[in-house]
Design an enzyme around this catalytic site. Sequence first.
Site, PDB file in Angstrom:
ATOM      1  N   GLY A 287       0.870  -1.139   0.094  1.00 27.49           N
ATOM      2  CA  GLY A 287       0.047  -0.191   0.048  1.00 27.49           C
ATOM      3  C   GLY A 287       0.892   1.306   0.111  1.00 27.49           C
ATOM      4  O   GLY A 287       2.050   1.004  -0.414  1.00 27.49           O
ATOM      5  N   ARG A 288       0.365   2.225   0.574  1.00 26.41           N
ATOM      6  CA  ARG A 288       1.167   3.564   0.654  1.00 26.41           C
ATOM      7  C   ARG A 288       1.926   3.920   1.841  1.00 26.41           C
ATOM      8  O   ARG A 288       2.790   4.457   1.969  1.00 26.41           O
ATOM      9  CB  ARG A 288       0.273   4.741   0.379  1.00 26.41           C
ATOM     10  CG  ARG A 288       0.100   4.913  -1.263  1.00 26.41           C
ATOM     11  CD  ARG A 288      -0.619   6.284  -1.614  1.00 26.41           C
ATOM     12  NE  ARG A 288      -1.787   6.605  -1.123  1.00 26.41           N
ATOM     13  CZ  ARG A 288      -2.196   7.400  -0.099  1.00 26.41           C
ATOM     14  NH1 ARG A 288      -1.274   8.100   0.692  1.00 26.41           N
ATOM     15  NH2 ARG A 288      -3.519   7.574   0.394  1.00 26.41           N
ATOM     16  N   GLU A 291       5.827   3.778   2.008  1.00 24.15           N
ATOM     17  CA  GLU A 291       6.664   5.037   1.397  1.00 24.15           C
ATOM     18  C   GLU A 291       7.419   6.093   2.667  1.00 24.15           C
ATOM     19  O   GLU A 291       8.421   6.282   2.509  1.00 24.15           O
ATOM     20  CB  GLU A 291       5.752   6.023   0.766  1.00 24.15           C
ATOM     21  CG  GLU A 291       5.401   5.644  -0.502  1.00 24.15           C
ATOM     22  CD  GLU A 291       4.431   6.494  -1.465  1.00 24.15           C
ATOM     23  OE1 GLU A 291       4.302   6.078  -2.756  1.00 24.15           O
ATOM     24  OE2 GLU A 291       4.025   7.388  -0.873  1.00 24.15           O
ATOM     25  N   CYS A 317       4.318  -6.330  -2.248  1.00 23.53           N
ATOM     26  CA  CYS A 317       3.960  -5.364  -2.933  1.00 23.53           C
ATOM     27  C   CYS A 317       4.737  -4.139  -2.675  1.00 23.53           C
ATOM     28  O   CYS A 317       6.101  -4.103  -3.104  1.00 23.53           O
ATOM     29  CB  CYS A 317       2.446  -4.946  -2.829  1.00 23.53           C
ATOM     30  SG  CYS A 317       1.797  -3.876  -3.975  1.00 23.53           S
ATOM     31  N   HIS A 318       4.290  -2.920  -2.109  1.00 22.58           N
ATOM     32  CA  HIS A 318       5.219  -1.638  -1.938  1.00 22.58           C
ATOM     33  C   HIS A 318       6.139  -1.973  -0.548  1.00 22.58           C
ATOM     34  O   HIS A 318       6.684  -1.050  -0.081  1.00 22.58           O
ATOM     35  CB  HIS A 318       4.581  -0.448  -1.705  1.00 22.58           C
ATOM     36  CG  HIS A 318       3.962  -0.096  -3.065  1.00 22.58           C
ATOM     37  ND1 HIS A 318       3.320  -0.514  -3.912  1.00 22.58           N
ATOM     38  CD2 HIS A 318       4.473   1.163  -3.643  1.00 22.58           C
ATOM     39  CE1 HIS A 318       3.060  -0.352  -5.043  1.00 22.58           C
ATOM     40  NE2 HIS A 318       3.891   1.195  -5.154  1.00 22.58           N
ATOM     41  N   TYR A 337       6.029  -5.103  -6.058  1.00 23.51           N
ATOM     42  CA  TYR A 337       5.056  -4.588  -7.183  1.00 23.51           C
ATOM     43  C   TYR A 337       6.310  -4.131  -8.354  1.00 23.51           C
ATOM     44  O   TYR A 337       7.136  -3.365  -7.971  1.00 23.51           O
ATOM     45  CB  TYR A 337       4.187  -3.588  -6.773  1.00 23.51           C
ATOM     46  CG  TYR A 337       3.201  -3.055  -7.785  1.00 23.51           C
ATOM     47  CD1 TYR A 337       2.181  -3.671  -8.145  1.00 23.51           C
ATOM     48  CD2 TYR A 337       3.583  -1.590  -8.016  1.00 23.51           C
ATOM     49  CE1 TYR A 337       1.223  -3.437  -8.995  1.00 23.51           C
ATOM     50  CE2 TYR A 337       2.642  -1.306  -9.114  1.00 23.51           C
ATOM     51  CZ  TYR A 337       1.320  -2.164  -9.682  1.00 23.51           C
ATOM     52  OH  TYR A 337       0.391  -1.671 -10.418  1.00 23.51           O
TER      53      TYR A 337
END
Length: 392
Positions: A287-288, A291, A317-318, A337
């Site tokens: 997800g975000r 970050e 993923c992320h 990802y």
Amino acid sequence: MATAPKSGKSVVLLCGDYVEDSEVMVPFQALLAYGVSVAAVCPGKKAGEVCRTAVHSLAGHQTYSESRGHNFSLNASFDEIDHTKYDGLVIPGGRAPEYLAMNASVLDLVRNFVNSGKPVASICHGQLILAAAGVVGGRKCTAFPAVGPALVAAGASWVEPDTMAACVADGNIITGATYDGHPEFISLFVKALGGTITGSNKRILFLCGDFMEDYEVTVPFQSLQALGCHVDAVCPKKKAGDSCPTAIHDFEGDQTYSEKPGHDFTLTANFEGIDASSYDALVIPGGRAPEYLALDGKVIAIVKNFMESRKPVASICHGQQILAAAGVLKGKKCTAYPAVKLNVVLAGATWLEPDPIDRCFTDGNLVTGAAWPGHPEFISQLMALLGIKVSF
């Protein structure tokens, strides 16, 4: 690349448009991870078509709120289902059961499973279908409270859910109140299928953050809980009982994934003072959130601790943005990802192309996946590292 060993067990998952997002995907991917084949079907639709899902959340209003969820892909055709060839049936909730309960073919399918003595597991509003099928007479049942009057009218022995995680088993019928009860709901269904879980005395830590991907935290979290593991979720600057909003990332024909708001995810432990050494494995959702979690020194220290002690680490993923920032990927084989390939390669890892997108890989103590469609492999590969088995 290892996949979950096939158990020989197969079940039907009864879907419809605006089925509750978590209530369809969590049992679907959990059972696949345990080696159970799952035929996800919807009346009037065929394999390869999708059902839109709904996110239902209790947000302090008089009833739950609803927003759009992921698109759920069907893998079988309803008209081709022969109940004699399957070992059980799962009925998710959401709004789909309201109209599925009016479908004669659906009701016949449910009656056939119940009358054959095979396990039927239904959650939340799914019990509307059980009531319409006339199979709950004299049975103890729970459900989302609003479904109670229909169950009582159908002759069920209503069990008021003391919490929204409540589940009840009576004979071959298993009922749950809401998706909060997935761990017990899925565990009861696995046992009713003849499953035995071993090696589950494990403690697993999830590194969470605001706008992590909804499926990528909820599916592995509840799947591991259903196996009997102690699972904790922590987030920097938050405590047990606080929540993180999640993001729904989906593939809807745009140049990149779309984003919609997901469920709020409740944390189970305090981040400050967490003793990472007391856990057997670490899971990093995508997800975000990664970050900014990658910029947190305490998060980086936790990741390094797990990798240096060679305990299992599973990242999807992320999430690999955090692994890259922690400097633990050098010499490792890794996927993610595709947009995170730059982070992975710059961190010194050997890039493994996720083709198809559900491919996952294990290199030593590290499991990496590209996106939530890969959860069955992702979870089963982590189970293998932890020595957890589901046998039928």
